[in-house]
Design an enzyme around this catalytic site. Structure first.
Site, PDB file in Angstrom:
ATOM      1  N   TYR A   1      46.949  44.059  41.533  1.00 25.53           N
ATOM      2  CA  TYR A   1      46.542  43.867  40.150  1.00 25.53           C
ATOM      3  C   TYR A   1      45.206  43.121  40.138  1.00 25.53           C
ATOM      4  CZ  TYR A   1      51.362  44.999  38.679  1.00 25.53           C
ATOM      5  OH  TYR A   1      52.553  45.609  38.446  1.00 25.53           O
ATOM      6  N   SER A   2      44.575  43.079  38.984  1.00 27.72           N
ATOM      7  CA  SER A   2      43.310  42.347  38.927  1.00 27.72           C
ATOM      8  C   SER A   2      43.522  40.882  39.281  1.00 27.72           C
ATOM      9  CB  SER A   2      42.660  42.484  37.550  1.00 27.72           C
ATOM     10  OG  SER A   2      43.526  42.017  36.537  1.00 27.72           O
ATOM     11  N   GLU A   3      44.678  40.307  38.891  1.00 28.16           N
ATOM     12  CA  GLU A   3      45.031  38.948  39.310  1.00 28.16           C
ATOM     13  C   GLU A   3      46.527  38.805  39.517  1.00 28.16           C
ATOM     14  OE1 GLU A   3      41.045  38.233  37.444  1.00 28.16           O
ATOM     15  OE2 GLU A   3      42.880  38.811  36.397  1.00 28.16           O
ATOM     16  N   THR A   4      46.878  37.888  40.400  1.00 33.54           N
ATOM     17  CA  THR A   4      48.254  37.450  40.643  1.00 33.54           C
ATOM     18  C   THR A   4      48.256  35.932  40.597  1.00 33.54           C
ATOM     19  OG1 THR A   4      48.792  39.361  42.035  1.00 33.54           O
ATOM     20  CG2 THR A   4      50.117  37.381  42.351  1.00 33.54           C
TER      21      THR A   4
ATOM     22  N   HIS B   1      43.742  36.216  31.146  1.00 26.29           N
ATOM     23  CA  HIS B   1      45.056  36.843  31.016  1.00 26.29           C
ATOM     24  C   HIS B   1      46.078  36.259  31.995  1.00 26.29           C
ATOM     25  CE1 HIS B   1      44.791  39.730  34.426  1.00 26.29           C
ATOM     26  NE2 HIS B   1      46.048  40.050  34.153  1.00 26.29           N
TER      27      HIS B   1
END
Length: 299
Positions: A44-47, A76
């Site tokens: 994902y774009s971030e974790t 987000h």
């Protein structure tokens, strides 16, 4: 070592919209290299990794990883992590109030929990840094990166400029919603336009007069491995900070921002900025999140 996780779609109340996020619990003691590997596995774009706070007055230490690096702050991930924590009702043996405090590299991030009938339905972060405005970026460089004619980049209110409330982005206003729809990231131009390449990420936006909507936005960062992002809270926070500096007098400007529409992952970001005499004094970004998956992984 077994870790638990939940994934959520953030800035939406509909599964498979918004911006996906993985929230991982139980990673205490794991080195940064392992956290980075787990983030790459989710892709994902971030974790985020929720860890015990260093200061017991705070709710948690939250580490945010993109697929490439640890992030000092991001929008987000805070909104979604707060929702997941809020749904649990307690963390590290302590019940939660109406605000959680996350320790991050950029500072302590407060996130307010909105409840309806006792259930958390939305979360709103306050940016950890005051809005800062940096150098301007030539409009022709921005247009080249977006595959547009330079006339589509309007400078009536401000030239394209780098702004930040914890993470810097190039902020560029386009002429209208049609220009937003036409924008297409040109990776080669992101790399060879010097002022753009130094930052790497463009949030373009247009003011609109639509029911329940004030702004349409898109965020491109292909040389950061993000061709397009469906909802970028930190970039929209920077945008709110910039817009606050353009207001006269004192008050609070509120904007409803649509992002991710062209990707098929529509998002609704609610932004607010307190402003006084051309200065943005506080920026808030919020929205809804929806649970998608739960499970466990081997650490």
């Amino acid at each position: 070592m077994t870790l638990s996780f939940e994934t959520v779609d953030v800035f939406t109340d509909t599964r498979y919209g918004g911006n996906p996020l993985a929230v991982v619990f139980g990673a205490e003691g794991l080195p940064a290299e392992r956290l980075q590997q787990i983030a790459r596995e989710f892709n994902y774009s971030e974790t985020t990794f929720v860890l015990p706070p260093e200061d017991p007055a705070h709710t948690a230490r939250v580490r945010i990883f993109s697929t490439k690096r640890e992030m000092p702050f991001a929008g987000h991930p805070n909104v979604g992590t707060a929702a997941v924590v809020g749904w649990r009702g307690e963390l590290f043996g302590r019940p939660l109030g109406d605000t959680v405090l996350f320790e991050e590299i950029a500072g302590v991030v407060p996130v307010a929990l909105t409840r309806e009938g006792g259930a958390v339905t939305a979360t709103t972060l306050t940016a950890p840094e005051a809005f800062s405005r940096h150098q301007e970026v030539p409009a022709d460089q921005v247009a080249a990166c977006l595959g547009l004619d330079v006339s589509a980049v309007t400078t009536a209110r401000h030239a394209p400029v780098i702004g930040s409330v914890g993470l810097p982005f190039i902020l560029a206003e386009l002429s209208d919603a049609q220009a937003i729809r036409r924008a297409t990231p040109v990776t080669a131009r992101f790399a060879d336009q010097p002022e753009v390449a130094a930052n790497g990420a463009i949030l373009c936006y247009a003011r609109v007069a639509e029911p329940d909507l004030d702004i349409r936005a898109r965020m491109f960062a292909p040389i950061r491995n993000v061709a397009e992002d469906p909802a970028t809270g930190s970039a929209c926070g920077a945008l709110m900070g910039l817009l606050g500096t353009l207001e006269t007098g004192s008050g609070t400007l509120r904007q409803r921002i649509a992002q991710g529409v062209e990707m098929g992952r529509p998002s609704l970001i609610r932004g607010a900025v307190d402003h006084a005499d051309g200065t943005s004094t506080a920026v808030r970004i919020g929205g809804r999140s929806v649970r998608v998956m739960t499970g466990s992984i081997e650490g």
